[in-house]
Structure formats: C-alpha cells, structure tokens
Scaffold this active site. Structure first.
Site, PDB file in Angstrom:
ATOM      1  N   CYS A   1       0.446   4.443   6.417  1.00  0.00           N
ATOM      2  CA  CYS A   1       1.817   4.604   5.997  1.00  0.00           C
ATOM      3  C   CYS A   1       1.890   5.780   5.032  1.00  0.00           C
ATOM      4  O   CYS A   1       1.399   5.685   3.910  1.00  0.00           O
ATOM      5  CB  CYS A   1       2.242   3.318   5.314  1.00  0.00           C
ATOM      6  SG  CYS A   1       3.776   3.453   4.480  1.00  0.00           S
TER       7      CYS A   1
ATOM      8  N   ASN B   1       4.548   7.673   3.647  1.00  0.00           N
ATOM      9  CA  ASN B   1       5.433   7.556   2.482  1.00  0.00           C
ATOM     10  C   ASN B   1       4.901   6.494   1.538  1.00  0.00           C
ATOM     11  O   ASN B   1       5.029   6.597   0.319  1.00  0.00           O
ATOM     12  CB  ASN B   1       6.850   7.168   2.914  1.00  0.00           C
ATOM     13  CG  ASN B   1       7.628   8.349   3.452  1.00  0.00           C
ATOM     14  OD1 ASN B   1       7.345   9.497   3.116  1.00  0.00           O
ATOM     15  ND2 ASN B   1       8.609   8.065   4.293  1.00  0.00           N
TER      16      ASN B   1
ATOM     17  N   HIS C   1       2.309   7.272  17.338  1.00  0.00           N
ATOM     18  CA  HIS C   1       3.622   7.921  17.362  1.00  0.00           C
ATOM     19  C   HIS C   1       3.924   8.486  18.741  1.00  0.00           C
ATOM     20  O   HIS C   1       3.045   9.051  19.393  1.00  0.00           O
ATOM     21  CB  HIS C   1       3.675   9.061  16.342  1.00  0.00           C
ATOM     22  CG  HIS C   1       3.630   8.564  14.937  1.00  0.00           C
ATOM     23  ND1 HIS C   1       4.757   8.275  14.213  1.00  0.00           N
ATOM     24  CD2 HIS C   1       2.576   8.236  14.147  1.00  0.00           C
ATOM     25  CE1 HIS C   1       4.404   7.817  13.015  1.00  0.00           C
ATOM     26  NE2 HIS C   1       3.086   7.779  12.948  1.00  0.00           N
TER      27      HIS C   1
HETATM   28  O1  ZDP Z   1       3.111   2.197  12.170  1.00  0.00           O
HETATM   29  C1  ZDP Z   1       3.994   1.453  11.727  1.00  0.00           C
HETATM   30  O2  ZDP Z   1       4.095   0.265  12.130  1.00  0.00           O
HETATM   31  C2  ZDP Z   1       4.943   2.003  10.669  1.00  0.00           C
HETATM   32  N1  ZDP Z   1       6.145   1.231  10.639  1.00  0.00           N
HETATM   33  C3  ZDP Z   1       4.233   1.993   9.365  1.00  0.00           C
HETATM   34  C4  ZDP Z   1       4.988   2.613   8.251  1.00  0.00           C
HETATM   35  C5  ZDP Z   1       5.005   4.120   8.335  1.00  0.00           C
HETATM   36  C6  ZDP Z   1       5.758   4.752   7.195  1.00  0.00           C
HETATM   37  N2  ZDP Z   1       7.154   4.806   7.376  1.00  0.00           N
HETATM   38  C7  ZDP Z   1       5.259   6.157   6.880  1.00  0.00           C
HETATM   39  O3  ZDP Z   1       5.864   6.769   6.032  1.00  0.00           O
HETATM   40  O4  ZDP Z   1       4.270   6.620   7.438  1.00  0.00           O
HETATM   41  C8  ZDP Z   1       5.608   3.992   5.988  1.00  0.00           C
END
Ligand code: ZDP
Length: 314
Positions: A89, A91, A193
């Site tokens: 994550c 952020n 992604h």
């Molecule tokens: O991979 C996932 O399930 C994401 N929802 C994790 C969180 C990603 C996040 N928004 C980021 O900033 O990389 C926190």
C-alpha cells in the site's frame, strides 16, 4: 505547536483503544500502534466496522504498525475497508512513516506525553510484498522506494497471456464482462494492477462509466484470480497522467500510491510517457519516477495527520 499523534499505550494496545487517522491525498487510513504484539490487534471483520463511514470511523483501510522483522525497523500490515489484506500500500507507507516519526518522538509517562526529540526520518518497512523504504523530507512529504515493478504474468498474478517476449501483458484486449472490452496492461507493485489507457477526459470517455467499469475489472477473476486494482489513465503529456483508481477491496478512492506507480510504469512501457511523471488523482498529485539505472520506482507525496481518537464501539 508540537502534538504527539500516537500516545503510546503502556500495557495493551487494544486496551487503550487509541487510534490516529492519516490520509495521503484523501486516501485515508486508521493507523494503530501495534508494536507490543506481533499480530494485528483488530480482526479483519473489525476493520470493516472501523472503516464504515456511517457506523464507524471511516477509512479506506486500517494500518497496523508492528515490530520490524527481516532487518526492518517496522512491519506494516493493512486491511482494506472490506477486510481483505493486500500485500502492499503506497499511500499507506507514506502515512505509516509519518506516524512512526511521531510515535518515536513521544513517550508517555504516568499519562503525561513528553517529546523525546526526533530520532529518525527514514524507515525500512517490512510488508507482505517485501521491503520498502520511506524518507520524510523537510517539507513533510514522504519519498518511498517502492522497489521494482513486476511484469511476469504469474507473479502479478494475472491469467492473461503474455504479449511480450519477456512475459509481460501490455495493451491486451480483454473482454472483462460480456460485451465489455478493455485494453489492459498488467503491472505488479507488490499488489496487482490493471491499467487501462483512455483517449480523452476520464468522466466522459470511460465506457461503461467508471463506477461500473471499476468493479467489473476488480472482480474479473478469469483474468485476475486475486482480484485487481484498476487504473483508468488519461495521458495529458509525456510527464503528466490523469488517473482514476478503483481499488480492490476499497472501491473508488481519491488516490492510490501503488496505482500511480503502476500507471506511470505502464505508460513508459507502452511508449506513452517518460520515466518522470506527475500523476494527478482526484485527491491531488503524486510524483513518480521509474529509475532507469536500477529499475526501481520512487514515489513521493504528502501524508497528513487529521485526528486521533478512541475506539468505543467494538
Ligand atoms: O491491493 C489492494 O487491495 C489495495 N486496495 C491496497 C491499497 C493500495 C493503496 N491505495 C495504495 O496507495 O497503494 C493504499
């Protein structure tokens, strides 16, 4: 005036019920001092309740700051707002770094918080995707070394067929639901992604509209067996991308660090952008640099403390 965000509880973290809330460009997190035990003090179903914006505190996820392992200063665990646990994550790492700096600079003695002085401004953090490092700069922004992007289909993971000789999935036409086709580039930033480039304004060009398209991509298990974060990207220039993110396990968010990195990497890979990009998200801008010399992705942006409180309802 100095305030200590993270009044460190003495005995039992959960007993103290204290939490703080941070956000990175509106991607908001409940952050818990979990340094006294090595498993998260709240369960995945607690996280769903905590993240609820009407019946709880409200957040896109819950972050736990645990003791470090494998040579790292700390370990980060995170639960999405639906309770699922992602590997990484971006952020969240920025928010965690700011939290840790405050945590380390404070001590509570007999209920009185005293400032110990700044001890560190750079953290090695262990995540379920390996080590990331975060450096807090003078202006308060946090620079994160996110490591190398992942392209091997099986490691992302995606079941889509590789389109390049080195096993990457780039600009591949996928029928994500009956009659709905998107050209997807798959990138791993620790978490998976799916990047879709759009020829025009994000509000008028994504078809079906973002709120429909996002969950269709997220839940397309035939292509992404562990679900996926979806980024819709408008290329403004070779150094500027405009991105909407539909997050796995959290839905529409105002920003996503790993998503911004994935968008930049996919744009470079497909010849649409240069390695230094400003990534504009609904919550604001992140800077992303996919460094040529060592293949690592650097991301920088803000992380802000918004409040601290006590959990009274679990
Ligand atoms: O991979 C996932 O399930 C994401 N929802 C994790 C969180 C990603 C996040 N928004 C980021 O900033 O990389 C926190």
């Amino acid at each position: 005036m100095f305030t200590c965000a993270a009044a460190r509880p003495h005995v039992n973290v959960k007993q103290s019920n204290s939490f703080v809330k941070y956000h990175g460009l509106g991607n908001d997190f409940i952050v818990i001092d979990n340094t006294l035990i090595d498993i998260p003090v709240y369960t995945q179903s607690d996280a769903v309740k905590l993240c609820n914006r009407n019946f709880g505190i409200g957040a896109d996820g819950v972050i736990f700051a645990l003791r470090g392992k494998n040579g790292c200063h700390y370990t980060m665990r995170i639960y999405n707002s639906d309770g699922s646990e992602p590997e990484m994550c971006g952020n969240g790492v920025r928010c965690l770094a700011k939290f840790l700096m405050e945590l380390e600079s404070c001590s509570v003695t007999d209920g009185v918080t005293i400032q110990l002085g700044k001890q560190r401004d750079s953290y090695r953090i262990w995540t379920n995707a390996g080590i990331v490092t975060a450096v807090i700069s003078r202006n308060g922004d946090v620079l994160v070394d996110m490591g190398e992007p992942i392209f091997q289909a099986g490691n992302i993971p995606t079941l889509l067929t590789a389109t390049t000789t080195d096993g990457a999935v780039v600009d591949t036409e996928v029928e994500i639901s009956e009659g709905v086709w998107f050209k997807i580039s798959a990138v791993g930033m620790g978490n998976p992604h799916a990047v879709v480039f759009v020829d025009g304004d994000l509000d008028s060009t994504i078809t079906p509209p973002f709120e429909v398209a996002g969950p269709l991509v997220e839940n397309c298990l035939a292509a992404f067996p562990e679900k996926v974060n979806a980024e819709f990207v408008q290329v403004i220039s070779r150094n500027h991308l405009n991105v909407y993110v539909w997050e796995r396990g959290s839905g529409r968010t105002l920003a996503c660090g790993t998503g911004a990195c994935a968008a930049c990497v996919a744009a470079v890979l497909t010849g649409r952008a240069d390695r230094n990009c400003t990534v504009s998200l609904p919550g604001g801008d992140l800077k992303v640099h996919w460094r040529q010399c060592d293949n690592r992705v650097l991301m920088s942006g803000p992380a802000e403390l918004v409040f601290r409180g006590t959990i009274d309802f679990l």
